[in-house]
Design a protein around this motif. Structure first.
Motif, mmCIF file in Angstrom:
data_model
loop_
_atom_site.group_PDB
_atom_site.id
_atom_site.type_symbol
_atom_site.label_atom_id
_atom_site.label_comp_id
_atom_site.label_asym_id
_atom_site.label_seq_id
_atom_site.Cartn_x
_atom_site.Cartn_y
_atom_site.Cartn_z
ATOM 1 N N ASN A 1 -93.580 -144.547 -30.461
ATOM 2 C CA ASN A 1 -93.744 -143.089 -30.354
ATOM 3 C C ASN A 1 -92.461 -142.383 -30.797
ATOM 4 O O ASN A 1 -91.445 -143.014 -31.073
ATOM 5 N N ASP A 2 -92.526 -141.050 -30.838
ATOM 6 C CA ASP A 2 -91.391 -140.267 -31.327
ATOM 7 C C ASP A 2 -90.135 -140.457 -30.473
ATOM 8 O O ASP A 2 -89.023 -140.467 -31.002
ATOM 9 N N LEU B 1 -83.900 -144.837 -31.163
ATOM 10 C CA LEU B 1 -83.413 -145.743 -32.204
ATOM 11 C C LEU B 1 -82.517 -145.013 -33.205
ATOM 12 O O LEU B 1 -81.511 -145.557 -33.664
ATOM 13 N N ARG B 2 -82.891 -143.777 -33.544
ATOM 14 C CA ARG B 2 -82.065 -142.980 -34.458
ATOM 15 C C ARG B 2 -80.665 -142.792 -33.854
ATOM 16 O O ARG B 2 -79.656 -142.939 -34.535
ATOM 17 N N SER C 1 -80.990 -136.172 -26.164
ATOM 18 C CA SER C 1 -80.776 -136.235 -27.604
ATOM 19 C C SER C 1 -82.056 -136.620 -28.331
ATOM 20 O O SER C 1 -82.004 -137.155 -29.438
ATOM 21 N N LEU C 2 -83.188 -136.387 -27.694
ATOM 22 C CA LEU C 2 -84.444 -136.840 -28.299
ATOM 23 C C LEU C 2 -84.808 -136.014 -29.526
ATOM 24 O O LEU C 2 -85.508 -136.499 -30.412
ATOM 25 N N LEU C 3 -84.325 -134.765 -29.580
ATOM 26 C CA LEU C 3 -84.432 -133.982 -30.820
ATOM 27 C C LEU C 3 -83.053 -133.900 -31.459
ATOM 28 O O LEU C 3 -82.047 -133.919 -30.759
ATOM 29 N N GLN C 4 -83.016 -133.739 -32.782
ATOM 30 C CA GLN C 4 -81.731 -133.484 -33.426
ATOM 31 C C GLN C 4 -81.363 -132.018 -33.217
ATOM 32 O O GLN C 4 -82.211 -131.190 -32.866
ATOM 33 N N THR C 5 -80.085 -131.705 -33.437
ATOM 34 C CA THR C 5 -79.586 -130.384 -33.049
ATOM 35 C C THR C 5 -80.409 -129.249 -33.654
ATOM 36 O O THR C 5 -80.842 -128.334 -32.946
ATOM 37 N N ASP C 6 -80.638 -129.313 -34.965
ATOM 38 C CA ASP C 6 -81.375 -128.226 -35.619
ATOM 39 C C ASP C 6 -82.776 -128.073 -35.027
ATOM 40 O O ASP C 6 -83.243 -126.958 -34.793
#
Lengths: 495, 495
Positions: free
Chosen positions: A75-76, A82-83, A463-468
């Motif tokens: 999943n996301d 992982l990212r 940190s599951l989303l990137q900053t932008d």
């Protein structure tokens, strides 16, 4: 059920977090508790620990495991984790372990010496220690540049603010320089004739501390999951579940410690509000230092600068310190724009000038066009230009005032002004979503709604989303400096 | 110039010491500073750290390197350092890493829970946590027994007191039991009609703390290399160069905190006085826990129990606490023999009874003849037999009073009574060598000579001599319990 490559990586990064626990503890203890005689042993131990964490982050099996886990990811959220793992791996592998250890050792030695040397205004004693740190930081930036294919300074920015580059900052800060000096002039002109309540007096430190604790509680800080202590330079450290913030007291001025506490409580709530299910995983960490500063500045500037919040604060101040200040009087004090020497005590209008100075200095130090020996002159010239203040010979309130460079943390300072921009943008988004101004929310006793909005949109996302994407998701728009300008014009010029 | 196998080993053990630095810091912080919410993350981090230290101590290349270095060793000190390295290696390889991690995790969880559960007298809540620790300790003792060819309990003794066995202790403690009960009876009879100054009153904690600090300074503690703090259970932790001791305050009784401070300062001076040239090496560590307790008990009992020292102490007590106690009055207070519930508050005559109880209990728990569920009954019966005190239902002042077993440190308690024996033997040797009684030395203002003797004969020697050789070198004789008997008969019966 997740596949095994991913699980193995999660276990490995959980182990890394366990070692980083001691790194955080050693940092906090060094600044708050450690006697001077403990400095050398601590510096050496911190270097060994940093080396070990580096070794774990560069384990040769990670590259293949990351590839395998990416193919299996369910999943996301797993892909995001992982990212973040891969980002840490890339960052770590860019620098040899020996350099990590050498820089850590030099940084802690410099910080230990700085404590006394700053007090004594001892630039000559401090200079060689800082030179060693800058030398190793340049070496680090060179290594990172070669490995990551970015400019040396960009690789340092990337440590604190992934994705942000000098080109972007030159642009953003360039725009700032277009409107800020004029705004400062307008505001100081406007305030020239305004009377401000005088705060001079004697404020016993135990009373200031009790006030600080009560304000932290008002701000939702959980003392079962953290502490308040004293250090030379205020900071927020520790780990989620045990978040430790500090301030420093001046018995002639309660405001500096109090605003420090409010600022650090913003950091602390972010840490306490990170997603529990992701603790110990890279995806569960705070997004960036700019996002971190956005929370501290939201608390210190957006919240504590509003007259409605000062209406909650003034009874506490009056009770603990035996004063009779009104919210309106406090608002006049805290909205006073007054160019000064010290960044952490600066008002929000002149604050970006302190960052512009440091940004130019650290860029130049990294690319070699500014040597440490020339830093005091650079500082004085820039302070004269930006804020009209001479710092010749005053090193302790000049280039020795901050702790960041002693530890080799070049690339951090821009996060403060990015954070101020994000904080403004978040406030306007929050007001739009809750269909009410921040002042009105506070007057309606809806402080909890404000925190719930921050928790939902920022803290719980780690940190599951990137900053932008995080900023876009929270505010519906990409990051822009115009909300900060709008906020400052509104609050200080009534526009 | 030493050969390379030895140098490689020194570097490796220096690295281990760097990780042990964080283990010491985590321990101290957990007991003094950590909020409850930090407990689980700390326990997990401590377990990972313990596992890593274990992995370093069992590195496969060590066996061959030790052999090679032994053949190359240049002098007795290097050979001693290698002997201590080999001892650590043997101890570590006897136990699998997974068990070290599991026991550390269970121990810290138990200790964290114990803090609140002891306060609440919550035996039912505490029992399952202690059962888990005892289960893992038995497993550890079994592993060690198989690997080291010793009985399970002997392998635990060996961790704290290398070379000491149950057979030796049964013999030594058996002799003690021959004369101690009668001595207690004689002394309590003799003291029956004696008036003792009453200490009941209110003693503000800040004044007690200031007194403690001044007494530490009198005892030569260097505050640039250490701290004094508060914890539930007094201890001395930290690392050489940064030695951290604790006490706990009772505002109705200054004596308990003060004597705790004096006791822990004895530990602290030993740590501060370890040989600087050997820091980070196994040969530079304190010799054993019995030797450590000999120093704390030398300070608490030999020094602070003497009327001449109380002559130095009484003006400080009177000044800080607003009292008017004479040295003679204090001597009557501190020589009062009074069977009580709490080991750390016990007088030196009844103290060994607390150790005999714990020694019998932990032997029985390790060999499986006593289960945790039966510990309170065992405790009450033994307290009745040894000291005539009933502890039924009073767990907090009974089997929940100490911290040692919560952490799985079975095998430690005998060190206290061995320490009391060593302390007496050291005092007679010191008096013979300086040709003056301890009282006379103190009356002549020669406290520094006393510390210099201890530093020369014990502190500065680290672990370079084995225990028997160290005691022989310091006192000219092997360890014997008769000096303790002689000391007690002299001080308490005037024999």
């Amino acid at each position: 059920m997740s596949a095994s490559a991913y699980d193995g990586l999660c276990r490995h990064f959980q182990q890394i977090a366990h070692f980083e626990h001691f790194s955080a503890l050693g940092d906090w203890d060094q600044a708050t508790m450690m006697p001077v005689g403990g400095g050398e042993a601590r510096s050496e131990a911190m270097a060994t620990l940093a080396g070990h964490i580096h070794a774990l982050k560069t384990a040769p099996w990670l590259a293949e495991a990351l590839d395998k886990a990416r193919a299996e990811a369910q999943n996301d959220d797993e892909r995001a984790n992982l990212r973040e793992m891969a980002h840490q791996y890339r960052q770590a592998t860019a620098v040899p372990q020996s350099l990590v250890e050498a820089k850590t050792l030099a940084g802690y030695r410099c910080e230990n010496a700085w404590r006394e040397q700053r007090r004594a205004n001892d630039w000559q004693g401090f200079k060689p220690k800082l030179e060693e740190v800058i030398r190793l930081t340049r070496e680090e930036a060179q290594c990172r540049s070669q490995a990551l294919g970015m400019t040396p300074y960009d690789t340092l920015l990337d440590k604190f603010e992934p994705g942000v580059t000098q080109a972007m900052l030159d642009n953003t800060f360039g725009e700032l320089k277009n409107w800020l000096p004029e705004l400062i002039a307008e505001v100081t002109d406007l305030q020239l004739g305004q009377a401000v309540p005088q705060l001079s007096g004697h404020y016993p430190i135990p009373a200031q501390e009790a006030l600080g604790r009560e304000v932290m509680t008002l701000l939702g800080f959980d003392f079962n999951q953290g502490r308040l202590d004293v250090s030379n330079h205020p900071f927020c450290g520790g780990v989620p579940g045990d978040v430790r913030l500090t301030t420093r007291y001046d018995s002639n001025n309660f405001s500096s410690a109090l605003m420090g506490v409010i600022h650090e409580t913003g950091h602390a709530r972010y840490e306490q509000g990170l997603p529990k299910a992701w603790r110990g995983q890279p995806g569960g960490l705070a997004r960036s230092m700019g996002l971190h500063e956005s929370q501290s500045l939201f608390f210190e500037m957006q919240l504590a600068g509003s007259e409605a919040f000062l209406g909650l604060l003034s009874p506490l101040i009056n009770r603990h310190l035996g004063l009779q200040l009104s919210a309106e009087g406090l608002a006049r004090i805290y909205s006073r724009v007054n160019p000064g020497l010290i960044r952490v005590d600066a008002d929000e209008v002149t604050y970006p000038c302190h960052i512009l100075l440091r940004y130019e200095a650290e860029k130049a130090m990294v690319n070699g066009s500014l040597e440490v020996a020339d830093l005091p002159d650079f500082w004085s010239t820039q302070m004269q230009t930006l804020l009209g203040i001479n710092t010749d010979g005053n090193y302790r309130d000049g280039c020795m005032q901050d702790i960041h460079w002693t530890l080799g943390e070049l690339g951090y300072f821009p996060s403060y002004t990015l954070g101020a921009m994000v904080a403004s943008q978040l406030r306007y988004a929050l007001e739009a979503e809750l269909d009410s101004s921040l002042d009105s929310l506070l007057e309606q006793g809806r402080l909890a709604d404000v925190f719930a909005w921050l928790e939902r949109n920022i803290w719980s996302r780690g940190s599951l989303l990137q900053t932008d994407d995080l900023i876009q998701a929270a505010t519906g728009k990409p990051l822009s400096g115009r909300y900060l300008e709008r906020h400052l014009r509104s609050r200080y010029l009534g526009e």
